[in-house]
Design a protein around this motif. Structure first.
Motif, PDB file in Angstrom:
ATOM      1  N   SER A  16       0.830  -1.189   0.000  1.00 33.96           N
ATOM      2  CA  SER A  16       0.000   0.000   0.000  1.00 33.96           C
ATOM      3  C   SER A  16       0.875   1.254   0.000  1.00 33.96           C
ATOM      4  O   SER A  16       1.820   1.365   0.786  1.00 33.96           O
ATOM      5  N   THR A  17       0.573   2.166  -0.902  1.00 38.88           N
ATOM      6  CA  THR A  17       1.255   3.462  -0.943  1.00 38.88           C
ATOM      7  C   THR A  17       0.177   4.542  -1.002  1.00 38.88           C
ATOM      8  O   THR A  17      -0.115   5.077  -2.061  1.00 38.88           O
ATOM      9  N   PRO A  18      -0.462   4.842   0.128  1.00 41.22           N
ATOM     10  CA  PRO A  18      -1.666   5.689   0.135  1.00 41.22           C
ATOM     11  C   PRO A  18      -1.375   7.149  -0.153  1.00 41.22           C
ATOM     12  O   PRO A  18      -1.232   7.966   0.746  1.00 41.22           O
ATOM     13  N   GLU A  19      -1.239   7.490  -1.427  1.00 35.96           N
ATOM     14  CA  GLU A  19      -1.140   8.879  -1.874  1.00 35.96           C
ATOM     15  C   GLU A  19      -2.279   9.086  -2.857  1.00 35.96           C
ATOM     16  O   GLU A  19      -2.239   8.592  -3.978  1.00 35.96           O
ATOM     17  N   GLY A  20      -3.342   9.760  -2.467  1.00 30.60           N
ATOM     18  CA  GLY A  20      -4.479   9.962  -3.351  1.00 30.60           C
ATOM     19  C   GLY A  20      -5.663   9.137  -2.898  1.00 30.60           C
ATOM     20  O   GLY A  20      -6.051   9.161  -1.734  1.00 30.60           O
ATOM     21  N   ALA A  21      -6.248   8.372  -3.835  1.00 26.16           N
ATOM     22  CA  ALA A  21      -7.424   7.559  -3.512  1.00 26.16           C
ATOM     23  C   ALA A  21      -7.048   6.422  -2.563  1.00 26.16           C
ATOM     24  O   ALA A  21      -5.892   6.027  -2.455  1.00 26.16           O
ATOM     25  N   ARG A  22      -8.052   5.873  -1.886  1.00 28.46           N
ATOM     26  CA  ARG A  22      -7.809   4.784  -0.930  1.00 28.46           C
ATOM     27  C   ARG A  22      -7.521   3.476  -1.656  1.00 28.46           C
ATOM     28  O   ARG A  22      -8.088   3.192  -2.709  1.00 28.46           O
ATOM     29  N   TYR A  50      -7.622  -0.662  -1.964  1.00 19.79           N
ATOM     30  CA  TYR A  50      -8.308  -1.871  -1.506  1.00 19.79           C
ATOM     31  C   TYR A  50      -7.264  -2.774  -0.867  1.00 19.79           C
ATOM     32  O   TYR A  50      -6.238  -3.097  -1.489  1.00 19.79           O
ATOM     33  N   LEU A  51      -7.482  -3.161   0.381  1.00 26.48           N
ATOM     34  CA  LEU A  51      -6.505  -3.951   1.126  1.00 26.48           C
ATOM     35  C   LEU A  51      -6.902  -5.423   1.145  1.00 26.48           C
ATOM     36  O   LEU A  51      -8.075  -5.767   1.257  1.00 26.48           O
ATOM     37  N   VAL A  52      -5.878  -6.289   1.058  1.00 24.10           N
ATOM     38  CA  VAL A  52      -6.076  -7.739   1.071  1.00 24.10           C
ATOM     39  C   VAL A  52      -5.273  -8.303   2.238  1.00 24.10           C
ATOM     40  O   VAL A  52      -4.041  -8.213   2.243  1.00 24.10           O
ATOM     41  N   PRO A  53      -5.926  -8.879   3.252  1.00 27.41           N
ATOM     42  CA  PRO A  53      -5.175  -9.412   4.393  1.00 27.41           C
ATOM     43  C   PRO A  53      -4.388 -10.673   4.026  1.00 27.41           C
ATOM     44  O   PRO A  53      -4.825 -11.478   3.203  1.00 27.41           O
ATOM     45  N   SER A  54      -3.222 -10.808   4.633  1.00 21.32           N
ATOM     46  CA  SER A  54      -2.382 -11.984   4.402  1.00 21.32           C
ATOM     47  C   SER A  54      -2.634 -13.009   5.509  1.00 21.32           C
ATOM     48  O   SER A  54      -2.502 -12.698   6.690  1.00 21.32           O
ATOM     49  N   ARG A  55      -2.976 -14.230   5.111  1.00 16.86           N
ATOM     50  CA  ARG A  55      -3.199 -15.286   6.107  1.00 16.86           C
ATOM     51  C   ARG A  55      -1.874 -15.774   6.675  1.00 16.86           C
ATOM     52  O   ARG A  55      -1.772 -16.049   7.876  1.00 16.86           O
ATOM     53  N   VAL A  56      -0.840 -15.853   5.827  1.00 12.95           N
ATOM     54  CA  VAL A  56       0.428 -16.438   6.276  1.00 12.95           C
ATOM     55  C   VAL A  56       1.335 -15.404   6.943  1.00 12.95           C
ATOM     56  O   VAL A  56       2.345 -15.765   7.548  1.00 12.95           O
ATOM     57  N   GLN A  57       0.990 -14.107   6.791  1.00 14.41           N
ATOM     58  CA  GLN A  57       1.735 -13.043   7.459  1.00 14.41           C
ATOM     59  C   GLN A  57       0.740 -12.269   8.324  1.00 14.41           C
ATOM     60  O   GLN A  57       0.240 -11.226   7.918  1.00 14.41           O
ATOM     61  N   ILE A  66      -8.526 -11.312  11.773  1.00 13.55           N
ATOM     62  CA  ILE A  66      -9.324 -10.097  11.650  1.00 13.55           C
ATOM     63  C   ILE A  66     -10.541 -10.193  12.555  1.00 13.55           C
ATOM     64  O   ILE A  66     -11.187 -11.238  12.650  1.00 13.55           O
ATOM     65  N   ARG A  67     -10.850  -9.089  13.219  1.00  7.90           N
ATOM     66  CA  ARG A  67     -12.054  -8.986  14.025  1.00  7.90           C
ATOM     67  C   ARG A  67     -12.853  -7.772  13.536  1.00  7.90           C
ATOM     68  O   ARG A  67     -12.284  -6.694  13.326  1.00  7.90           O
ATOM     69  N   ILE A  68     -14.154  -7.969  13.333  1.00  7.33           N
ATOM     70  CA  ILE A  68     -15.012  -6.871  12.871  1.00  7.33           C
ATOM     71  C   ILE A  68     -15.333  -5.950  14.035  1.00  7.33           C
ATOM     72  O   ILE A  68     -15.786  -6.401  15.089  1.00  7.33           O
ATOM     73  N   ARG A  69     -15.074  -4.666  13.853  1.00  7.41           N
ATOM     74  CA  ARG A  69     -15.410  -3.671  14.874  1.00  7.41           C
ATOM     75  C   ARG A  69     -16.648  -2.916  14.430  1.00  7.41           C
ATOM     76  O   ARG A  69     -16.753  -2.481  13.295  1.00  7.41           O
ATOM     77  N   GLY A  70     -17.619  -2.765  15.317  1.00  9.29           N
ATOM     78  CA  GLY A  70     -18.844  -2.063  14.966  1.00  9.29           C
ATOM     79  C   GLY A  70     -19.863  -3.009  14.366  1.00  9.29           C
ATOM     80  O   GLY A  70     -19.605  -4.194  14.126  1.00  9.29           O
ATOM     81  N   GLY A  81      -1.492  -9.910  10.390  1.00  9.68           N
ATOM     82  CA  GLY A  81      -1.426  -8.463  10.594  1.00  9.68           C
ATOM     83  C   GLY A  81      -0.864  -7.693   9.424  1.00  9.68           C
ATOM     84  O   GLY A  81      -0.789  -6.464   9.474  1.00  9.68           O
ATOM     85  N   MET A  82      -0.470  -8.397   8.362  1.00 11.97           N
ATOM     86  CA  MET A  82       0.074  -7.746   7.169  1.00 11.97           C
ATOM     87  C   MET A  82      -0.981  -7.729   6.060  1.00 11.97           C
ATOM     88  O   MET A  82      -1.861  -8.588   6.009  1.00 11.97           O
ATOM     89  N   PHE A  83      -0.844  -6.738   5.160  1.00 11.14           N
ATOM     90  CA  PHE A  83      -1.830  -6.577   4.095  1.00 11.14           C
ATOM     91  C   PHE A  83      -1.144  -6.308   2.759  1.00 11.14           C
ATOM     92  O   PHE A  83      -0.126  -5.616   2.692  1.00 11.14           O
ATOM     93  N   TYR A  84      -1.703  -6.867   1.721  1.00 13.31           N
ATOM     94  CA  TYR A  84      -1.383  -6.434   0.367  1.00 13.31           C
ATOM     95  C   TYR A  84      -2.355  -5.301   0.000  1.00 13.31           C
ATOM     96  O   TYR A  84      -3.380  -5.107   0.655  1.00 13.31           O
ATOM     97  N   ALA A  85      -2.027  -4.592  -1.069  1.00 13.65           N
ATOM     98  CA  ALA A  85      -2.967  -3.625  -1.644  1.00 13.65           C
ATOM     99  C   ALA A  85      -3.162  -3.968  -3.113  1.00 13.65           C
ATOM    100  O   ALA A  85      -2.216  -4.351  -3.806  1.00 13.65           O
ATOM    101  N   LEU A  86      -4.399  -3.850  -3.577  1.00 15.10           N
ATOM    102  CA  LEU A  86      -4.650  -3.983  -5.009  1.00 15.10           C
ATOM    103  C   LEU A  86      -4.207  -2.689  -5.688  1.00 15.10           C
ATOM    104  O   LEU A  86      -4.412  -1.597  -5.150  1.00 15.10           O
ATOM    105  N   PRO A  87      -3.593  -2.766  -6.864  1.00 11.02           N
ATOM    106  CA  PRO A  87      -2.959  -1.578  -7.454  1.00 11.02           C
ATOM    107  C   PRO A  87      -3.962  -0.553  -7.969  1.00 11.02           C
ATOM    108  O   PRO A  87      -4.921  -0.896  -8.666  1.00 11.02           O
TER     109      PRO A  87
END
Length: 503
Positions: A70-76, A78-85, A489-493, A87-93
């Motif tokens: 993830s390189t959040p400069e501009g629009a948000r 979409y994050l993809v959680p990693s099962r094998v890592q 992952i735990r859903i908040r709210g 607390g880590m996330f990929y981002a869709l480009p």
């Protein structure tokens, strides 16, 4: 008989379908309709023409990753959680931008890709959370050469697919000229109307709205002359006033020119009494107003004035009145807009942000502005617009690590943050990056224009709604607790019930 069918919600032969929600829910029926078959086939032909033309020009089609950081400069992102890592996330480009620059450093001097991109943007009409762009990058070419190459691509595609001959060459205007004359950085040149600058001439008038605008640091007073506009009824003028408020205008002053030779006595408007003779003469001379014309005014911050009068220009030009009086023409009117500002000031964050993206090169003669005054810095950026739509945007990139670091500093991105977000690019730039640049075209937009479709959803086989939902598959959807636990992952709210997720 091969199979049986239930009674469909509508027939493939139906031509007047207004319920888009039903169409998207039963997309497999909708896609049987002749207009949709035509749209999807034309999209296929456009993709083939692009691949053939770029391949013939020496470009390689190279795939880049869908799962990146993830390189959040501009629009948000979409994050993809990693099962094998955990607390880590990929981002869709949002774009393959960094990877295509690295391909240039890797010695692949000409790259392209017809690629899916993803942006978690706020909901807007005719925007999709996933979209397709024609992504192009090339080394050792400057702004003019890249524009010429890409212009030839679009010209050839329109010729091959539609038999349409676009102008050769495309007209070119600066960003400043586009805003000043058309109120838009993607001007629709089919409309013949232009804006007239009046700021300096209104500094000493009694009309408070005009004078207050001239006192603003970024204030502007401009006029839009409508030939034969005096024929418009008062109710229609009032309607345009309400339309202007959509773009932030507080109102819409106007003057009807009944008999110019009579001076102020030949003008009809509530504001005339608050404008001295010199100001009135300047307005009439600068706009070229004739008897029977109507002049609309915008007076506010420059962006509000440009947005308001630019939108009004298009609306009137394409109206029945505008077409009847020759204020717009048919056909295809492409234009290059160049010399964009490098930065925009974000009032909320109190810092400059990249107008295009932070890897765009500043003009060579503006390098010193990066540190002394970023607001004056122009970029080697260029957009291609067609009939009022931006269909492609690109730039020459920064290929020197020291210049990239200066841009990060201008954006208030410190060394540590830059290293965390873009360290791999900064490292790569230290190993002999060639000069390079490129562009990205919106395939969905191009095909929409070519087909004359009402929405980009009509040229995408399985689009999302304006609420970023797929009515066919009911995505996005809830997932079970086991999947969430595996992803840590735990859903908040509270999760909204499914029935609130209507289109």
């Amino acid at each position: 008989m091969l199979n049986v069918s239930k009674q469909p919600p509508f027939l493939p032969s139906d031509t007047a379908l207004t319920n888009e929600e039903t169409r998207l829910k039963y997309r497999y029926i909708d896609l049987r309709r002749e207009p949709m078959q035509f749209n999807i086939e034309l999209r296929h032909k456009v993709a083939i023409a692009i691949r053939e033309n770029l391949s013939a020009a020496g470009f390689f089609e190279i795939e880049t990753p869908f799962m990146t950081r993830s390189t959040p400069e501009g629009a948000r992102d979409y994050l993809v959680p990693s099962r094998v890592q955990p607390g880590m996330f990929y981002a869709l480009p949002q774009s393959p931008q960094l990877f295509k620059q690295i391909l240039m450093i890797s010695g692949f001097d000409r790259y392209f890709q017809i690629v899916r991109c993803f942006r978690d943007e706020d909901l807007r009409a005719d925007r999709q959370p996933e979209f397709t762009q024609i992504d192009v990058e090339t080394s050792f070419l400057g702004e003019v050469e890249i524009r010429a190459l890409m212009e030839q691509l679009i010209r050839t595609v329109f010729d091959d697919v539609l038999g349409v001959h676009l102008p050769d060459p495309f007209p070119v205007m600066t960003h400043g000229e586009a805003i000043a004359l058309y109120g838009s950085d993607k001007p629709d040149l089919r409309v013949t109307l232009r804006l007239t600058e009046l700021t300096d001439a209104m500094r000493d008038v009694d009309f408070k709205v005009f004078r207050a605008a001239t006192d603003l640091k970024d204030g502007r007073v401009a006029a839009l002359r409508i030939p034969h506009g005096g024929e418009l009824p008062r109710g229609e003028i009032d309607g345009y006033t309400e339309f202007a408020k959509i773009y932030g205008a507080k109102g819409l002053a106007y003057i009807k020119v009944n008999q110019r030779a009579k001076g102020r006595d030949g003008l009809q408007s509530p504001i005339v009494k608050n404008l001295h003779d010199r100001a009135l003469t300047t307005i009439l001379d600068a706009t070229g107003a004739q008897d029977g014309d109507l002049i609309f005014f915008g007076a506010d911050r420059a962006k509000v004035v440009a947005d308001t009068l630019g939108a009004l220009r298009n609306k009137i030009g394409h109206s029945e009145f505008g077409r009847g009086h020759g204020l717009s023409v048919d056909g295809w009117q492409p234009v290059w807009v160049i010399d964009f500002p490098m930065f925009e000031f974000n009032e909320e964050e109190q810092r400059f942000v990249a107008a295009h993206h932070p890897f765009t090169s500043p003009k060579d003669e503006h390098l010193d502005y990066l540190e002394s005054d970023p607001s004056k810095c122009l970029a080697k950026a260029y957009d291609m617009a067609l009939n009022g739509w931006e269909i492609g945007g690109g730039s020459v990139r920064i290929y020197r690590e020291d210049v990239q670091s200066k841009v990060f500093r201008a954006l208030k991105i410190g060394p540590e943050e830059a290293r965390v977000k873009f360290g791999f690019l900064l490292d790569a730039l230290q190993y002999g990056a060639p000069p390079h640049g490129g562009i990205a075209f919106g395939l969905d937009r191009i095909v929409t224009m070519m087909t004359g479709a009402e929405s980009i959803r009509d040229v995408i086989a399985f689009p999302k709604t304006q609420r970023a939902q797929c009515l066919l598959t009911q995505a996005p959807s809830e997932v079970d607790e086991r999947q969430l636990r595996e992803l840590h992952i735990r859903i908040r709210g509270e999760v909204k019930p499914a029935q609130t997720r209507a289109a």
